[in-house]
Scaffold this motif. Sequence first.
Motif, mmCIF file in Angstrom:
data_model
loop_
_atom_site.group_PDB
_atom_site.id
_atom_site.type_symbol
_atom_site.label_atom_id
_atom_site.label_comp_id
_atom_site.label_asym_id
_atom_site.label_seq_id
_atom_site.Cartn_x
_atom_site.Cartn_y
_atom_site.Cartn_z
ATOM 1 N N GLN A 68 -25.688 -51.872 -9.896
ATOM 2 C CA GLN A 68 -26.173 -53.005 -10.702
ATOM 3 C C GLN A 68 -27.608 -52.759 -11.174
ATOM 4 O O GLN A 68 -27.951 -53.036 -12.326
ATOM 5 N N GLU A 69 -28.429 -52.259 -10.259
ATOM 6 C CA GLU A 69 -29.833 -52.000 -10.575
ATOM 7 C C GLU A 69 -29.962 -50.991 -11.721
ATOM 8 O O GLU A 69 -30.759 -51.172 -12.656
ATOM 9 N N GLU A 71 -27.650 -50.208 -14.026
ATOM 10 C CA GLU A 71 -27.107 -50.749 -15.274
ATOM 11 C C GLU A 71 -28.089 -51.713 -15.923
ATOM 12 O O GLU A 71 -28.229 -51.738 -17.157
ATOM 13 N N ASP A 72 -28.774 -52.496 -15.088
ATOM 14 C CA ASP A 72 -29.752 -53.450 -15.634
ATOM 15 C C ASP A 72 -30.995 -52.728 -16.163
ATOM 16 O O ASP A 72 -31.492 -53.043 -17.248
ATOM 17 N N THR A 78 -21.358 -51.576 -19.306
ATOM 18 C CA THR A 78 -20.669 -51.954 -18.074
ATOM 19 C C THR A 78 -19.170 -52.145 -18.281
ATOM 20 O O THR A 78 -18.482 -52.638 -17.381
ATOM 21 N N THR A 83 -19.137 -53.540 -11.482
ATOM 22 C CA THR A 83 -20.103 -54.644 -11.484
ATOM 23 C C THR A 83 -19.663 -55.808 -12.369
ATOM 24 O O THR A 83 -20.261 -56.881 -12.299
ATOM 25 N N ARG A 84 -18.647 -55.599 -13.208
ATOM 26 C CA ARG A 84 -18.138 -56.716 -13.997
ATOM 27 C C ARG A 84 -17.583 -57.809 -13.088
ATOM 28 O O ARG A 84 -17.336 -58.927 -13.529
ATOM 29 N N VAL A 86 -19.052 -59.455 -10.889
ATOM 30 C CA VAL A 86 -20.007 -60.504 -10.514
ATOM 31 C C VAL A 86 -19.861 -61.734 -11.398
ATOM 32 O O VAL A 86 -20.464 -62.761 -11.129
#
Length: 720
Positions: A68-69, A71-72, A78, A83-84, A86
């Motif tokens: 996640q970190e 990708e952000d 994504t 992480t989708r 979430v």
Amino acid sequence: MTEAPPDNPYVRDPDTEFVPTGELTEAEAREQADRLREAIRYHDYRYYVESDPVIADRTYDDLFGRLQELEDAFDLDTDGSPTRRVGGEPVDELEAVELIVPLLSLDSSGDADDVRGFDERVRREVGEDVQYVCEPKFDGLSIEIVYLDGRYERAATRGDGEVGDDVTENVRTISSVPQRLRGDPPAVLVVRGEIHMPMRAFQAHNADRVEQGKDPFANPRNAAAGSLRQLDPSVTAERPLDCFFYDVLWASEESAPLGEIGPDDDGASTGADGVAGLDSHWAEHRALPEWGLQVNDRHELVDDIEDALAFRDDLMAERDTLDYEIDGTVLKVNDRAQCRRLGTTSRHYRWAYAYKFPARKEETRIADIVVQVGRTGRLTPVALLDPVDVGGVTVSRASLHNQSEIADLGVGVGDVVRVERAGDVIPYVSEVVEDHSEGYFELPETCPVCGSEVERDGPLQFCTGGLSCPAQLKRAVEHYGSDSGLDIEGLGEEAAGQLVDAGLIENSVADLYRIDAEGLAELEGWGERSAEKLIDEIEATKSPSLGAFLSALGIPEVGPTMATDLAAAFGSLDALLDLADADDAEAEIRGVEGFGPTVASHVAEFFRNERNRRVIERLCEAGVDPEPPAATNAGDELDGLTFVFTGSLAVTRDDAESLVEAHGANATGSVSSNTDYLVAGENPGATKREDADDEGVPVLDEGEFASLLADRGIEYPPAT
């Protein structure tokens, strides 16, 4: 055993001490993210499909958090990423979609002779050479999931069997539903599964809800259904949902877009023609895990109906040890060619049958005991039960009332108890049948919410934190806006908790009148329109009737009817405040019809309490001015009618309610089958309109309401 991705450092004993993202190039970040996605998919497969994880849950969380970190930080694509899960953006409503293949129901019975009759019919139509696949009948929510070229495409609920709700983004959040299939799946794969909430997760989730002052879910199925139908996928992501897959509805080796897949118009196909290895249901049970789809490990292939009956009896004996709810077993004709010959009725498959379990009766296990803090600070122990049928109602919780009752029963976590319903309504534990605990449960010495000391008052225990205790403040706000209070549309359990948690309400219900729309709109799930609507609803309560105001304050043991009687007896808020200081206060209150010594004591003590008086003073400073009860000429022009009001009217809602009540009608805060009319003013609440539609209740605008009253000789708006 499935081989791990080669040379992936995040598969076994991964190092989770990551280099700060600021020290990575974009190319390095992309490469690390790709390896993490690959590893996470592998770990999901090991956990859900093979039930043999190779890393600890905490390590998995570290890997997921790192992905996640990355990708952000690098704005990486994504699409298809784990992480989708979430959750996506909230939606206004769930869209209805046509199912690829109709999801029919199962003919069922709890009688073994009926199951034998099903077998006789099957063999009569297709011959004696019949095998059955036996599997659990899950008590969850049936789902259709579509994969195109191995990628998750869409999910829809069963609905009416032909059309269901599009829950694609919500199902995406469920970890056991892969975003990308493994191995060599068909180009088009439509599968049926069952969304459920595992028992241990259900009990833990219910414990959290009770400790937060929320009502627990009645059973895992309701919990799963409610979670899946959330309009905000991030809420679904927080719920511990799981999925078992058990049927291939449609499959094809030829790729096609979503709108062009499905059976022919004649509906003759069972859905897997032309796909090698899918000629039987047993073959499906072998193929689904190869593609990364979780199947239940309790299934069996039998040649004889008596073996199928024995499978059900054996599974029923294991029922209480399983971590998921089942209510029977399912028998499926194994051979798909035989299934095609048997076909379907308009409602159910003719090649499958459900052999149901009898309902659980009266005795059940206490899974946990949690302590709920009420709006008066009282600590109430609540037993969370494995769901049990008591008089036709599923019960999953029972109040244990107080420490003395717990000690008398000798009840603790893990005990098997008998559950009854007082007056056939309220569930309670009547006795311990099997003692599996050491000693009995004891209430804590400090509040489980705020940590304040707990003091004892006879058999009862109270948190001393007062409104500094979030639990008491949340419940006070919720009650103030409830049907038993001032009926503030939009101020329910979740909103009350959100306002307190966000610090918009810090001290008392009086803070409601100081909330601004701009600050409210910044909270998750709120927008400018919904925020302004709630502010308008709150403003509309500044001139409540005295009875409604007293009920909203939450005086112990005093509901709406008694509050109205109290208002009628004393006439004004000042009179009640003055009375509390008098030596004969309780005697005066006992003079009101229906007020005994206990209630009179509660009322007098409530108005003597300095904290409560400060709250009332702050409410008045905020502009709340309770109106004394008006003298009425009780008429019967509206006798027998029940009204509910919503939105802004030419008069206050309390005045409208008082008017119809003065002429013999009932005025209630919520729509039910007993409601005769919903009167909708400007900006009416959506919930009441929807309830009226569901119950077939006529909706009147203010002009139509005035005409109805005029026909009965009643002036509206009333002359001042």
